[in-house]
Design a protein around this motif. Structure first.
Motif, PDB file in Angstrom:
ATOM      1  N   ARG A   5     -16.421  18.937 -43.202  1.00 58.23           N
ATOM      2  CA  ARG A   5     -15.881  18.520 -42.365  1.00 58.23           C
ATOM      3  C   ARG A   5     -16.037  17.141 -42.651  1.00 58.23           C
ATOM      4  O   ARG A   5     -16.559  16.099 -43.012  1.00 58.23           O
ATOM      5  N   ILE A   6     -14.123  16.419 -42.561  1.00 61.42           N
ATOM      6  CA  ILE A   6     -14.226  15.029 -42.940  1.00 61.42           C
ATOM      7  C   ILE A   6     -13.929  14.013 -41.910  1.00 61.42           C
ATOM      8  O   ILE A   6     -12.946  14.635 -41.017  1.00 61.42           O
ATOM      9  N   GLU A   7     -14.065  13.346 -42.248  1.00 59.30           N
ATOM     10  CA  GLU A   7     -14.333  12.049 -41.025  1.00 59.30           C
ATOM     11  C   GLU A   7     -14.263  10.880 -41.599  1.00 59.30           C
ATOM     12  O   GLU A   7     -14.130  10.269 -42.438  1.00 59.30           O
ATOM     13  N   LEU A   8     -12.651  10.566 -41.172  1.00 53.45           N
ATOM     14  CA  LEU A   8     -12.338   8.362 -42.279  1.00 53.45           C
ATOM     15  C   LEU A   8     -12.866   7.634 -41.119  1.00 53.45           C
ATOM     16  O   LEU A   8     -12.733   7.860 -39.681  1.00 53.45           O
ATOM     17  N   ILE A   9     -13.081   7.102 -42.125  1.00 57.51           N
ATOM     18  CA  ILE A   9     -14.039   5.348 -41.365  1.00 57.51           C
ATOM     19  C   ILE A   9     -13.313   4.847 -40.859  1.00 57.51           C
ATOM     20  O   ILE A   9     -11.464   4.173 -41.787  1.00 57.51           O
ATOM     21  N   PRO A  10     -12.946   4.048 -40.339  1.00 60.63           N
ATOM     22  CA  PRO A  10     -11.924   3.173 -39.402  1.00 60.63           C
ATOM     23  C   PRO A  10     -12.211   2.401 -40.198  1.00 60.63           C
ATOM     24  O   PRO A  10     -13.148   1.779 -40.448  1.00 60.63           O
ATOM     25  N   ASN A  11     -10.729   1.428 -40.400  1.00 59.15           N
ATOM     26  CA  ASN A  11     -10.447  -0.095 -40.989  1.00 59.15           C
ATOM     27  C   ASN A  11     -11.033  -0.321 -42.063  1.00 59.15           C
ATOM     28  O   ASN A  11     -11.491  -1.627 -42.486  1.00 59.15           O
ATOM     29  N   THR A  12     -11.102   1.325 -43.071  1.00 59.00           N
ATOM     30  CA  THR A  12     -11.518   1.196 -44.257  1.00 59.00           C
ATOM     31  C   THR A  12     -10.342   0.740 -45.242  1.00 59.00           C
ATOM     32  O   THR A  12     -10.552   0.809 -46.676  1.00 59.00           O
TER      33      THR A  12
END
Length: 391
Positions: A5-12
């Motif tokens: 499962r792919i989870e984008l990391i905010p503000n990166t």
């Protein structure tokens, strides 16, 4: 293994903004961090795309980010060898004639449904390489400092942000200053500086009028692949005593002498500097903003030995590229000069009597010729004499 499962990391999301200066229509390098999950396993990946995708002009940054994110969700990460317990950098670029890098694996089902109007056109000639991310935050191993008092990061509550890596926090009903390793625009050198400050504070434990370390802040490594690993692994920050009465900079700007308390500050600061120098440490950035006041209205030095302000350097070292690397004796003379300049600013709190005397001391301590400056010991002796006669 099932699909991650792919989870984008905010503000990166970042992109190389050199194109704004070299005339290129768009950045040729952009990156964003993601976390990949499979059951209770986690991998952190920095996806870096090298090349152009036709989205030009500065105002289209959000569109370029969306384009990269669309590409990320088309990648078949199950077919890519990721590195455990760190940050993997996945570099994607167009295949060149000499390249032996493997082709970027993509999800066939996603590709077939993407259609021609997808934001990102996935090229069959894109290749990838995998390496450790050299820009990742380097946390200190807790095992090296495990005998020191510490708190888990889950035990602190952020109350206020002072700067990019300094916060006011509350823990167990008390307020502390929290300095973190992680910060905006982090560089690996920041971890070295953090450890340098930590070791300086350890040498100064119990010294009057000098900021005191209270706890380390620890957590499992954020890069652990096995999220159920429970051992405390890394230092992510430190808690310092909180001094609630502001800085000398505030006092000078407000011309707030706080009755007679301010007349004791010069000797307190000079005595603290002598304590530093006696341990082979120099401050190097002694300025009103780096002197705070505790609950008893006493002066306390902070931010010791880890930075400098070019405009506040003594004349003889202003052209030096690395003032912190100068010989100890030269750095001591810098502290003397800065202390003199600080006294000149404090003297404005009293235009008569003691203020005039501080002005005289300030001039003697901050002479252009370092060999003719008054010493700290001489200044302390004179301050003691004046205080006995005045107070």
């Amino acid at each position: 293994m099932g699909s991650r499962r792919i989870e984008l990391i905010p503000n990166t999301y970042t992109e190389d903004e050199g194109y704004l200066c070299n005339g290129s229509p768009e950045p040729t390098k952009r990156s964003e961090d993601v976390q990949l999950w499979h059951n209770r396993l986690r991998w952190r990946v920095k996806v870096t795309f090298k090349g152009c995708n036709g989205i030009t002009s500065r105002k289209n940054k959000a569109k370029r980010r969306a384009s990269l994110e669309a590409l990320i969700f088309l990648i078949d990460f199950d077919s890519i060898p990721l590195i455990n317990d760190t940050v993997t950098e996945l570099i994607i670029e167009e295949k060149n004639i000499l390249s032996r890098d493997p082709l970027l694996p993509t999800k066939a089902k996603a590709l077939s449904s993407a259609g021609s109007d997808t934001v990102t056109e996935v090229h069959s000639s894109w290749t990838y390489t995998v390496q450790g991310d050299d820009t990742r935050v380097r946390y200190l191993p807790f095992t090296k400092y495990s005998t020191l008092p510490h708190k888990a990061v889950t035990e602190i509550d952020l109350t206020k942000r002072f700067s990019g890596c300094v916060y006011l926090i509350r823990s167990d009903g008390s307020l502390y200053v929290y300095k973190t390793i992680e910060r905006p625009f982090y560089r690996p050198y920041d971890s070295t500086t953090f450890e340098l400050e930590l070791n300086i504070l350890l040498q100064l434990q119990g010294c009057s009028n000098i900021a005191q370390l209270k706890y380390l802040v620890v957590s499992p490594s954020p890069y652990l692949t096995d999220v159920d690993a429970s051992e405390v692994g890394v230092i992510c920050g430190m808690l310092l005593e909180f001094y609630p009465c502001g800085t000398l900079e505030d006092v000078i700007e407000q011309r707030d002498g706080r009755e007679s308390s301010w007349r004791l500050w010069p000797k307190q600061i000079a005595t603290a500097l002598l304590a530093l120098h006696g341990r082979g440490i120099t401050h190097m950035d002694l300025a009103p903003r780096n002197v705070v006041l505790n609950e008893d209205n006493e002066a306390v030095l902070i931010d010791i030995g880890v930075g400098f302000t070019h405009e506040l350097l003594a004349p003889e070292i202003r052209l030096e590229l690395d003032p912190l690397g100068l010989p100890f004796e030269t750095r001591c003379l810098q502290d003397v000069w800065s202390f003199g300049k600080l006294l000149l600013q404090l003297s404005n709190l009293d235009t008569e009597g003691f203020g005039n005397y501080l002005g005289f001391l300030g001039e003697q301590l901050s002479k252009e010729d370092p060999g003719s400056r008054m010493t700290l010991l001489e200044a302390v002796d004179l301050l003691q004499m004046v205080q006995r006669e005045t107070f």
